[in-house]
Design a protein around this motif. Structure first.
Motif, mmCIF file in Angstrom:
data_model
loop_
_atom_site.group_PDB
_atom_site.id
_atom_site.type_symbol
_atom_site.label_atom_id
_atom_site.label_comp_id
_atom_site.label_asym_id
_atom_site.label_seq_id
_atom_site.Cartn_x
_atom_site.Cartn_y
_atom_site.Cartn_z
ATOM 1 N N LYS A 197 0.930 -1.186 0.045
ATOM 2 C CA LYS A 197 -0.131 0.002 -0.098
ATOM 3 C C LYS A 197 0.832 1.319 -0.035
ATOM 4 C CE LYS A 197 -0.309 0.193 5.115
ATOM 5 N NZ LYS A 197 0.053 1.332 5.099
ATOM 6 N N ASP A 198 2.194 1.158 0.440
ATOM 7 C CA ASP A 198 3.093 2.303 0.208
ATOM 8 C C ASP A 198 3.708 2.672 -0.819
ATOM 9 O OD1 ASP A 198 2.096 3.024 2.855
ATOM 10 O OD2 ASP A 198 3.537 1.763 4.107
ATOM 11 N N VAL A 199 3.890 1.736 -1.493
ATOM 12 C CA VAL A 199 4.453 1.821 -3.062
ATOM 13 C C VAL A 199 3.554 1.740 -4.176
ATOM 14 C CG1 VAL A 199 6.708 0.933 -1.987
ATOM 15 C CG2 VAL A 199 4.883 -0.859 -2.882
ATOM 16 N N ILE A 200 2.507 1.286 -4.175
ATOM 17 C CA ILE A 200 1.460 1.253 -5.169
ATOM 18 C C ILE A 200 0.686 2.390 -5.631
ATOM 19 C CG2 ILE A 200 -0.724 0.017 -6.208
ATOM 20 C CD1 ILE A 200 0.176 -2.470 -4.743
ATOM 21 N N HIS A 201 0.813 2.755 -6.748
ATOM 22 C CA HIS A 201 -0.064 3.982 -7.214
ATOM 23 C C HIS A 201 -1.350 3.674 -7.483
ATOM 24 C CE1 HIS A 201 3.749 6.320 -8.008
ATOM 25 N NE2 HIS A 201 4.218 5.110 -8.581
ATOM 26 N N ARG A 202 -2.423 4.639 -7.122
ATOM 27 C CA ARG A 202 -3.669 4.519 -7.373
ATOM 28 C C ARG A 202 -3.909 4.644 -8.892
ATOM 29 N NH1 ARG A 202 -6.458 9.314 -4.595
ATOM 30 N NH2 ARG A 202 -8.530 8.199 -4.957
ATOM 31 N N ILE A 203 -5.271 3.872 -9.031
ATOM 32 C CA ILE A 203 -5.749 3.654 -10.212
ATOM 33 C C ILE A 203 -6.511 4.962 -10.853
ATOM 34 C CG2 ILE A 203 -7.906 2.829 -9.798
ATOM 35 C CD1 ILE A 203 -7.711 1.108 -12.539
ATOM 36 N N TYR A 204 -6.704 5.900 -9.968
ATOM 37 C CA TYR A 204 -7.450 7.283 -10.299
ATOM 38 C C TYR A 204 -6.507 8.130 -10.488
ATOM 39 C CZ TYR A 204 -10.594 4.530 -7.035
ATOM 40 O OH TYR A 204 -11.262 3.547 -6.665
ATOM 41 N N ARG A 205 -6.930 8.760 -11.807
ATOM 42 C CA ARG A 205 -6.091 9.811 -12.554
ATOM 43 C C ARG A 205 -6.505 11.132 -12.035
ATOM 44 N NH1 ARG A 205 -7.178 11.188 -17.582
ATOM 45 N NH2 ARG A 205 -5.157 11.986 -17.915
ATOM 46 N N ASP A 206 -5.551 11.961 -12.126
ATOM 47 C CA ASP A 206 -5.641 13.490 -11.630
ATOM 48 C C ASP A 206 -5.998 14.171 -12.955
ATOM 49 O OD1 ASP A 206 -5.681 16.022 -10.911
ATOM 50 O OD2 ASP A 206 -3.552 15.961 -10.032
ATOM 51 N N ILE A 207 -7.001 14.667 -13.130
ATOM 52 C CA ILE A 207 -7.502 15.360 -14.271
ATOM 53 C C ILE A 207 -7.953 16.606 -14.199
ATOM 54 C CG2 ILE A 207 -8.637 13.169 -15.200
ATOM 55 C CD1 ILE A 207 -11.403 14.250 -14.331
ATOM 56 N N ARG A 208 -7.472 17.425 -13.102
ATOM 57 C CA ARG A 208 -7.396 18.540 -13.136
ATOM 58 C C ARG A 208 -6.908 19.412 -14.226
ATOM 59 N NH1 ARG A 208 -5.482 19.342 -7.108
ATOM 60 N NH2 ARG A 208 -3.809 18.035 -8.199
ATOM 61 N N PHE A 209 -5.950 19.126 -14.564
ATOM 62 C CA PHE A 209 -5.154 20.111 -15.514
ATOM 63 C C PHE A 209 -4.673 19.225 -16.825
ATOM 64 C CE2 PHE A 209 -3.660 21.138 -11.093
ATOM 65 C CZ PHE A 209 -4.195 22.356 -11.327
ATOM 66 N N SER A 210 -5.547 18.288 -16.968
ATOM 67 C CA SER A 210 -5.333 17.385 -18.307
ATOM 68 C C SER A 210 -6.512 17.617 -19.133
ATOM 69 C CB SER A 210 -5.177 15.883 -17.840
ATOM 70 O OG SER A 210 -5.111 15.216 -18.907
ATOM 71 N N PHE A 224 9.575 2.461 -6.165
ATOM 72 C CA PHE A 224 10.586 2.197 -4.947
ATOM 73 C C PHE A 224 11.709 3.127 -4.873
ATOM 74 C CE2 PHE A 224 8.273 -1.406 -6.623
ATOM 75 C CZ PHE A 224 7.759 -2.235 -5.468
ATOM 76 N N SER A 225 12.004 3.653 -3.629
ATOM 77 C CA SER A 225 13.187 4.523 -3.485
ATOM 78 C C SER A 225 13.633 4.493 -2.117
ATOM 79 C CB SER A 225 12.920 5.970 -4.198
ATOM 80 O OG SER A 225 12.034 6.604 -3.027
ATOM 81 N N ARG A 226 14.585 5.148 -1.957
ATOM 82 C CA ARG A 226 14.953 5.017 -0.361
ATOM 83 C C ARG A 226 14.087 5.563 0.390
ATOM 84 N NH1 ARG A 226 21.013 7.840 -0.378
ATOM 85 N NH2 ARG A 226 22.063 6.410 -1.755
ATOM 86 N N SER A 227 13.345 6.392 0.082
ATOM 87 C CA SER A 227 12.085 6.913 0.811
ATOM 88 C C SER A 227 10.687 6.569 0.560
ATOM 89 C CB SER A 227 12.122 8.589 0.645
ATOM 90 O OG SER A 227 11.959 8.989 -0.689
ATOM 91 N N GLY A 228 10.606 5.458 -0.198
ATOM 92 C CA GLY A 228 9.498 4.907 -0.420
ATOM 93 C C GLY A 228 8.760 5.346 -2.002
ATOM 94 N N ARG A 229 7.746 5.311 -2.104
ATOM 95 C CA ARG A 229 6.768 5.725 -3.215
ATOM 96 C C ARG A 229 7.265 7.267 -3.741
ATOM 97 N NH1 ARG A 229 1.656 4.859 -2.335
ATOM 98 N NH2 ARG A 229 1.209 6.956 -1.683
ATOM 99 N N LYS A 230 7.464 8.094 -2.944
ATOM 100 C CA LYS A 230 7.770 9.662 -2.943
ATOM 101 C C LYS A 230 9.143 9.748 -2.480
ATOM 102 C CE LYS A 230 2.836 10.678 -2.406
ATOM 103 N NZ LYS A 230 1.879 11.544 -1.786
ATOM 104 N N GLY A 231 9.477 11.219 -3.031
ATOM 105 C CA GLY A 231 10.924 11.471 -2.555
ATOM 106 C C GLY A 231 11.783 12.236 -3.560
ATOM 107 N N THR A 232 12.972 12.682 -3.216
ATOM 108 C CA THR A 232 13.887 13.107 -4.124
ATOM 109 C C THR A 232 14.803 12.172 -4.819
ATOM 110 O OG1 THR A 232 15.218 13.721 -2.605
ATOM 111 C CG2 THR A 232 13.430 15.358 -2.983
ATOM 112 N N PHE A 233 14.884 10.832 -4.106
ATOM 113 C CA PHE A 233 15.599 10.001 -4.761
ATOM 114 C C PHE A 233 15.433 9.332 -6.031
ATOM 115 C CE2 PHE A 233 16.105 10.119 0.214
ATOM 116 C CZ PHE A 233 17.139 10.577 0.113
#
Length: 380
Positions: A197-210, A224-233
């Motif tokens: 649950k901490d690495v999978i992306h949601r199936i729902y799209r962000d359509i606000r600016f698309s 996957f990264s050093r900081s999980g799904r998000k981060g600067t790595f």
């Protein structure tokens, strides 16, 4: 003689009183006797009052007794009827139970709609067979994602009607990601073993600016990264998409301004280590030659959509590493066919590619986090 006439005159009154008493006391058997010695006394006003009181009492008693006697047969009839009803009750009860059962069966197919609601379709249940073992991907998942590529299916109504299938496909993908995480954390010790649950992306799209307003993605993915799904790595990215478009990618995709400047400063200082990694035989075999494609196509780390057409600000356009400095993203990816995805050895194939990508990811993390000149001893 006078006395006889007086008695004779009083006789009709006594006789009329006897008739009144017989009318009032219907059920009484006794009869009033006229011409007795008590006639004179009975005509006295006080006697009449006492007699009327006694008569009223007898009348009330007799009325009560007569009403009770009249009610008795009624109660007996009611008891007989109730007995008959009790005998017939089981049959009525059986009919009532059968009617309720039939009503329940008919109501089970009827949906009680509230105001403003309407029936849009029937929910499709997930298949009970054909699913892959844990750690693998089945054809059912690819079929569902294929429907998501169809604009007529990629809407909320269709998705809600097929949500049981989506949930089952989602569970299968989570099991696959759990197996992939176990493999990746063994290959790269810098990756933390996080739950799916901490690495999978949601199936729902962000359509606000698309301009594309379809609400759902056409793939399952995880990062996957050093900081999980998000981060600067730098990251690893796995995607399952039908049509031979599943892929494993790695690198720094669209890094923020500070991280991008750090990478470019390291390249301007020395690009030897980076070129050594992307020019390795195994790396080239999976991701292409370490140089821009003659037709501008995607090859190795070059040819991304966000690549600059000219030199970045402050960089000489004739710089010897201008091809790397034009890159806003330093990332590579390897695609897999549907047949490879469905095979039981898919995790093993991904492991081989992840081992080749590990030095590339580690060096990008060093470029992002270490000052310029301190990355010569970077861990391979």
């Amino acid at each position: 003689m006078a006395k006889h006439s007086r008695n004779t005159a009083k006789k009709p009154a006594s006789a009329s009183l006897a008739r009144v008493e017989r009318q009032v006391d219907d059920v009484d058997e006794e009869e009033y006797v006229s011409g007795s010695d008590d006639d004179t006394a009975s005509l006295h006003s006080d006697a009449l009052d006492e007699q009327s009181d006694d008569t009223g009492k007898r009348k009330r008693r007799r009325v009560l007794s007569s009403s009770a006697s009249k009610r008795a047969p009624t109660s007996n009839r009611k008891s007989k009827r109730s007995g008959a009803n009790k005998e017939k009750a089981p049959a009525r009860k059986k009919r009532k139970v059968s009617e309720e059962a039939s009503e329940d069966e008919s109501e089970s197919d009827v949906v009680q709609l509230r105001k403003g609601q309407e029936v849009v379709g029937k929910v499709v249940e997930a298949p009970t067979t054909g699913w892959a073992p844990e750690g693998q991907v089945s054809q059912h998942t690819l079929d569902f994602l294929s429907h998501m590529q169809d604009p007529t299916c990629n809407d909320r109504v269709w998705f809600r009607l097929h949500e049981p299938i989506y949930r089952r496909c989602e569970k299968e993908f989570k099991d696959f990601i759990e197996a992939f995480t176990t493999m990746l954390t063994e290959v790269d010790v810098q990756i933390p073993p996080l739950p799916p649950k901490d690495v999978i992306h949601r199936i729902y799209r962000d359509i606000r600016f698309s301009n594309d307003k379809t609400p759902y993605k056409t793939n399952f993915s995880a990062s996957f990264s050093r900081s999980g799904r998000k981060g600067t790595f730098a990251f690893y990215y796995i995607m399952i998409k039908p049509g031979n478009e599943s892929s494993l990618a790695a690198g720094a995709w669209c890094p923020a301004k500070n991280e991008l400047n750090m990478i470019r400063n390291h390249i301007k200082h020395s690009s030897d280590r980076l070129r050594e990694i992307i020019s390795a035989p195994d790396f080239v075999a999976h991701f292409g030659e370490a140089c821009p494609h003659p037709k501008g196509q995607r090859q190795n780390v070059f040819g991304a959509e966000d690549e600059l057409k000219t030199a970045p600000k402050g960089v000489d356009r004739n710089h010897k590493d201008i091809d790397l400095l034009k890159c806003r993203s330093l990332a590579v990816f390897r695609t897999f066919s549907d047949e490879q995805v469905l095979a039981g050895t898919f995790i093993q194939e991904l492991e081989q590619v992840a081992r080749i990508l590990r030095p590339f990811v580690h060096y990008l993390n060093d470029m992002i986090t270490l000052p310029v000149g301190n990355d010569e001893d970077a861990d391979e």
